[in-house]
Design an enzyme around this catalytic site. Structure first.
Site, PDB file in Angstrom:
ATOM      1  N   LYS A 177      40.199  40.038  18.834  1.00 22.89           N
ATOM      2  CA  LYS A 177      41.516  40.188  19.431  1.00 22.89           C
ATOM      3  C   LYS A 177      41.556  39.307  20.683  1.00 22.89           C
ATOM      4  CE  LYS A 177      43.384  42.488  22.644  1.00 22.89           C
ATOM      5  NZ  LYS A 177      44.331  41.479  23.138  1.00 22.89           N
ATOM      6  N   GLU A 180      46.621  38.542  24.566  1.00 22.31           N
ATOM      7  CA  GLU A 180      48.010  38.401  24.108  1.00 22.31           C
ATOM      8  C   GLU A 180      48.734  37.278  24.870  1.00 22.31           C
ATOM      9  OE1 GLU A 180      46.478  40.840  25.559  1.00 22.31           O
ATOM     10  OE2 GLU A 180      47.754  42.177  26.732  1.00 22.31           O
ATOM     11  N   GLY A 230      36.562  40.308  30.017  1.00 19.76           N
ATOM     12  CA  GLY A 230      37.841  40.513  30.704  1.00 19.76           C
ATOM     13  C   GLY A 230      37.615  41.163  32.046  1.00 19.76           C
ATOM     14  N   GLY A 231      38.614  41.865  32.531  1.00 20.03           N
ATOM     15  CA  GLY A 231      38.560  42.441  33.872  1.00 20.03           C
ATOM     16  C   GLY A 231      37.779  43.746  33.930  1.00 20.03           C
ATOM     17  N   GLY A 235      37.847  46.600  31.070  1.00 20.40           N
ATOM     18  CA  GLY A 235      36.533  46.542  30.429  1.00 20.40           C
ATOM     19  C   GLY A 235      35.808  47.873  30.484  1.00 20.40           C
ATOM     20  N   GLU A 252      31.435  41.503  29.574  1.00 20.48           N
ATOM     21  CA  GLU A 252      31.405  40.362  30.501  1.00 20.48           C
ATOM     22  C   GLU A 252      32.622  40.513  31.390  1.00 20.48           C
ATOM     23  OE1 GLU A 252      29.197  37.898  30.832  1.00 20.48           O
ATOM     24  OE2 GLU A 252      27.944  38.539  29.156  1.00 20.48           O
ATOM     25  N   CYS A 291      36.111  33.096  35.991  1.00 23.00           N
ATOM     26  CA  CYS A 291      35.340  34.288  36.388  1.00 23.00           C
ATOM     27  C   CYS A 291      34.266  33.941  37.396  1.00 23.00           C
ATOM     28  CB  CYS A 291      34.731  34.939  35.159  1.00 23.00           C
ATOM     29  SG  CYS A 291      33.769  33.806  34.150  1.00 23.00           S
ATOM     30  N   GLU A 394      38.511  40.531  43.234  1.00 21.93           N
ATOM     31  CA  GLU A 394      38.694  39.278  42.491  1.00 21.93           C
ATOM     32  C   GLU A 394      40.189  38.942  42.476  1.00 21.93           C
ATOM     33  OE1 GLU A 394      38.287  39.460  38.171  1.00 21.93           O
ATOM     34  OE2 GLU A 394      37.016  37.685  38.254  1.00 21.93           O
TER      35      GLU A 394
END
Ligand code: NAD
Length: 500
Positions: A177, A180, A230-231, A235, A252, A291, A394
């Site tokens: 996935k 989006e 992702g974040g 995550g 990650e 990242c 972040e």
């Protein structure tokens, strides 16, 4: 504009079961770039069922390693064949420059070739000394099963490939996935896997939102491994759902990465120019939406003023615009949401006492920079300290904060003062010092006198809240394999533990 079918299940491209579509926007002007299928729970369940069948009943898990390796090589060749097309897709979808898109395709090609090699070299089992000539004991590798792969919007092709290449190499089946926000290059990658000869059901894609598609994959009982990039917030939420079903997980997540610059790196004009140039690249490539971005400059006091002045002068000159335009060095942010987030971080930093040295606003529109695009000027905030939100969190945008140190211990303490631990760098003209500091940094990747390069053969991942597990390198393949110990007694006889 008519929608393209972007859901691929059991070898067939199709629209969402609900018929829903999503507008994928061009971040350079906020127009619709493409209409794609917006998958839901039904599509996700169908994709997992196809991957399950292909794993339990299909040929791929038992396909000889040489054939799996050869398929990865064909994908690598197809990526190179379509290099310009994919770079253009990636540039228009994410906003990054065409050149960055080309670099991504080349990096991804290398990753496919690396995993083609490593799976060949590491496919044999390991004979274990069981302490008896009458026992044959061996540890072998097997695929994990059905993998759910979730990727972010900033490096869509690259993040997908770091998961897809080892998953396929190890003999798994998967459902991916993509984000989006930027799904298009991943759709192209699946087409290349099919063209390269991957059997139906091995590679499935469901385009759609984190909720419901990503969450459904995390919770699905027929998924064996959940690998997420992702974040931190999404995550850990998705990871918790996956762990509660006792799936294997790999996360990650984000980073808040220090770039430590010692004054001795600037002892010569060449050294100064290099350190400034690298700091600029560390913070602002892809508008800081990286990242591992070097978003925290931690600089030794004596060179601070000159360094920051030169950095600000050069940051002001960065050419912002649509990534496909010649001469543009930096594209827009990916979305209105990211733009709002960056503006809020800058406002909060200024209210907490940071001094603005460059940027701090949206740039004037121009012929390469439509007013409707999500552009934000590279921003340098001096006088920052660790209590500031902009230093701790972040921002994922073109914001560089500046902190100052006077001793080596202080530099290390500042660099490690983050809940994350993804990457960091040290610039020093004294190699003993550089190595000493690198050894003390609690980050998954540490660069010395450089920033950003990574190698497919070296593990990538984070300490602390930057994640769980590693991608790339031999460990990146092992994430997609189970180890099985087979103990064979060559001279069986009763044990007589029980007397009766
Ligand atoms: P995000 O967490 O918002 O989304 C990442 C993916 O997770 C998307 O596909 C999204 O749809 C999906 N998702 C969202 N909620 C979910 C849920 N509840 N369950 C399952 N899936 C869900 O991240 P983003 O904004 O797309 O990407 C930026 C983040 O990714 C940054 O924090 C960045 O540091 C991180 N990142 C990390 C690495 C790395 O190698 N460590 C690489 C690239 C990006």
């Amino acid at each position: 504009m008519s929608a393209i079918e972007t859901i691929h299940v059991d070898g067939v491209w199709r629209a969402a079961a609900s018929g829903a579509t999503r507008e994928v926007l061009d971040p350079a002007d906020a127009t619709i770039l493409q209409l794609v299928s917006e998958g839901g729970a039904e599509d996700t369940d169908a994709a997992v069922a196809a991957a399950r069948r292909a794993f339990d009943e299909g040929a791929w898990p038992g396909t000889p390693v040489a054939e799996r390796s050869a398929l990865l090589r064909r994908v690598a060749d197809l990526l190179q064949r379509d290099r310009e097309e994919i770079a253009l897709i990636e540039s228009r979808d994410t906003g990054k420059t065409l050149e960055e898109g080309r670099v991504d395709v080349d990096d991804v090609t290398n990753a496919f070739r690396y995993f083609a090699d490593v799976v060949m070299n590491e496919s044999g089992g390991r004979v274990v000394d069981a302490g008896s000539a009458d026992v044959h004991s061996v540890v072998v590798h097997e695929p994990v099963g059905v993998c759910a792969l979730i990727t972010p919007w900033n490096y869509p092709l690259l993040q997908a490939s770091w998961k897809v290449a080892p998953a396929v190499a190890a003999g798994n089946t998967f459902v991916i996935k993509p984000s989006e926000v930027t799904p298009l290059s991943t759709v192209h990658l699946i087409k290349l896997l099919v063209e390269a000869g991957l059997p139906a059901g091995v590679a499935n894609i469901v385009t759609g939102a984190g909720l419901p598609v990503g969450q459904r994959l995390a919770e699905h009982p027929d998924v064996d491994l959940f690998s997420f990039t992702g974040g931190l917030a999404s995550g850990t939420k998705a990871g918790a759902a996956a762990v509660s079903g006792a799936k294997k997980i790999a996360l990650e997540l984000g980073g808040k990465n220090p770039n430590v610059v010692f004054a001795d790196s600037c002892a010569t004009e060449e050294g100064f120019d290099t350190a400034v140039d690298q700091a600029l690249n560390a913070a602002f490539i892809h508008s800081g939406q990286v990242c591992s971005a070097g978003a925290r400059l931690i600089i030794e006091e004596p060179v601070r003023d000159r360094f920051v002045a030169e950095l600000a002068r050069r940051a002001e000159k960065i050419k912002l615009g649509r990534g496909t335009e010649d001469g543009v060095e930096c594209g827009p942010l990916v979305s209105q949401q990211q733009l709002d987030k960056v503006e809020a971080y800058v406002a909060s930093a200024l209210s907490e006492g940071a001094q603005l040295r460059s940027g701090g606003s949206r740039p004037e529109p121009s012929d390469v920079r439509p007013a409707s695009g999500y552009f934000y000027a590279p921003t340098i905030l001096d006088g920052c300290h660790r209590e500031m939100k902009v230093v701790r969190e972040e921002t994922f945008g073109p914001i560089l904060t500046v902190e100052t140190f006077t001793t080596e211990n202080e530099a290390v303490a500042l660099a490690n003062d983050t809940e994350y631990g993804l990457a960091g760098a040290v610039f020093s003209g004294d190699s003993a010092r550089a190595r000493r500091v690198a050894a003390r940094l609690r980050h998954g990747t540490v660069w010395i006198n450089d920033y950003h390069p990574y190698l497919p053969q070296a593990e990538w991942g984070g300490f602390g809240k930057s994640g769980i597990g590693r991608e790339l390198g031999p460990t990146g393949l092992d994430e997609y394999r189970e180890s099985k110990h087979i103990y064979e007694n060559l001279r069986p006889e009763p044990v007589r533990w029980f007397a009766g």
